[in-house]
Write an enzyme that holds these catalytic residues in place. Structure first.
Site, PDB file in Angstrom:
ATOM      1  N   GLU A   1      -4.353  -9.548   3.028  1.00  0.00           N
ATOM      2  CA  GLU A   1      -5.152  -9.192   4.145  1.00  0.00           C
ATOM      3  C   GLU A   1      -6.405 -10.156   4.161  1.00  0.00           C
ATOM      4  OE1 GLU A   1      -2.923  -5.409   3.727  1.00  0.00           O
ATOM      5  OE2 GLU A   1      -3.905  -7.024   2.278  1.00  0.00           O
TER       6      GLU A   1
ATOM      7  N   GLU B   1       0.767  -1.161  -0.130  1.00  0.00           N
ATOM      8  CA  GLU B   1      -0.042  -0.059  -0.219  1.00  0.00           C
ATOM      9  C   GLU B   1       1.050   1.247   0.118  1.00  0.00           C
ATOM     10  OE1 GLU B   1      -4.199  -1.097   2.123  1.00  0.00           O
ATOM     11  OE2 GLU B   1      -2.290  -1.417   3.206  1.00  0.00           O
TER      12      GLU B   1
END
Length: 265
Positions: A139, A119
């Site tokens: 995730e 990210e």
């Protein structure tokens, strides 16, 4: 273990930010986020800095994202679960939701860039990766969500179906695939990584600093605007650039056949 989580150095108008927990693959704990916040504040405030290089220490990872051992301890202590953005958390706003940072950030990626590490890469302006770089948002396999912008930026930077495939499965992407999809600017052998990064920072530093900041602001802020509205929107760094002495110096230097001397004013 180092006393600080992040190394911060400045040289020749470039800031070098190194996540420095190689023993845990540069996993980001709350302390690291707090240190990074102070660094981003300084980057923005120091007009001598014209570009930033963000990387991870060691030879195994850029960053594997959130420190899950710390997260487990926080969960046991009854801490509230995280969701989108960093509001209310140490280091807010983090790079991933620091939308007004006007200096260009170059990600230097070697090894794993997973979860929050990926990210961070997605939030950078230019990405240079080694051939050994590996990207993923795992995730979904951990009962978590890519809340530091992954679920928002990946579909904006990849074709939708491709992005959803990676988001919904946590599959890994190698450097060659990232290059093919346009997620990185260059992929080079590990031994050439620093040289390639330096080529980008040299180019960034040669540009007029106010022009660089105005271009970044206008390009990113206008992404979701209709074209007609993009032309008429207000951009603070563009207002500063158009009234600057640098806007006069550039054409003058060209006419006089010399290199421009930028003041950033």
């Amino acid at each position: 273990m180092s006393e600080t989580r992040v190394r911060y150095e400045k040289k020749d108008h470039v800031a070098y930010v190194t996540m420095d927990r190689p023993e845990v693959l540069n996993a980001m704990d709350r302390r690291m986020h707090a240190e990074l916040a102070g660094i981003w504040d300084d980057v923005e405030a120091d007009d001598d800095i014209r570009a930033v290089v963000l990387t991870g220490a060691g030879n195994r990872a850029f960053s594997v994202g959130q420190d899950l051992k710390e997260r487990a301890r926080l969960n046991e202590a009854g801490a509230e679960s995280t969701t989108f953005g960093s509001a209310g958390q140490p280091g807010h706003p983090r790079l991933t939701d620091r939308f007004t940072l006007s200096k260009p950030v170059v990600a230097r990626v070697h090894g794993y860039a997973l979860g929050g590490g990926f990210e961070l890469v997605l939030a950078c302006d230019i990405v240079v990766a080694s051939e050994e770089a590996v990207f993923a948002l795992p995730e979904v396999r951990l009962g978590l969500i890519a809340g530091a912008g992954g679920v928002f930026r990946l579909p904006r930077q990849l074709p939708q179906k491709v992005a959803m495939g990676y988001l919904l499965t946590g599959r890994r992407m190698d450097a060659a695939t990232a290059l093919r999809h346009g997620l990185v600017n260059d992929v080079v052998p590990a031994g050439e990584l620093d040289r390639c990064v330096a080529g980008w920072t040299d180019s960034l530093v040669r540009g007029a600093p106010l022009s660089v900041r105005a271009i970044k602001e206008a390009a990113l802020r206008s992404l979701d605007l209709p074209l007609e509205e993009a032309f008429t929107a207000s951009y603070s760094w563009e207002e500063r650039r158009r009234r600057s002495t640098d806007a006069i110096e550039g054409p003058r230097a060209f006419a006089e056949k010399r290199d421009p001397i930028w003041t950033g004013h």
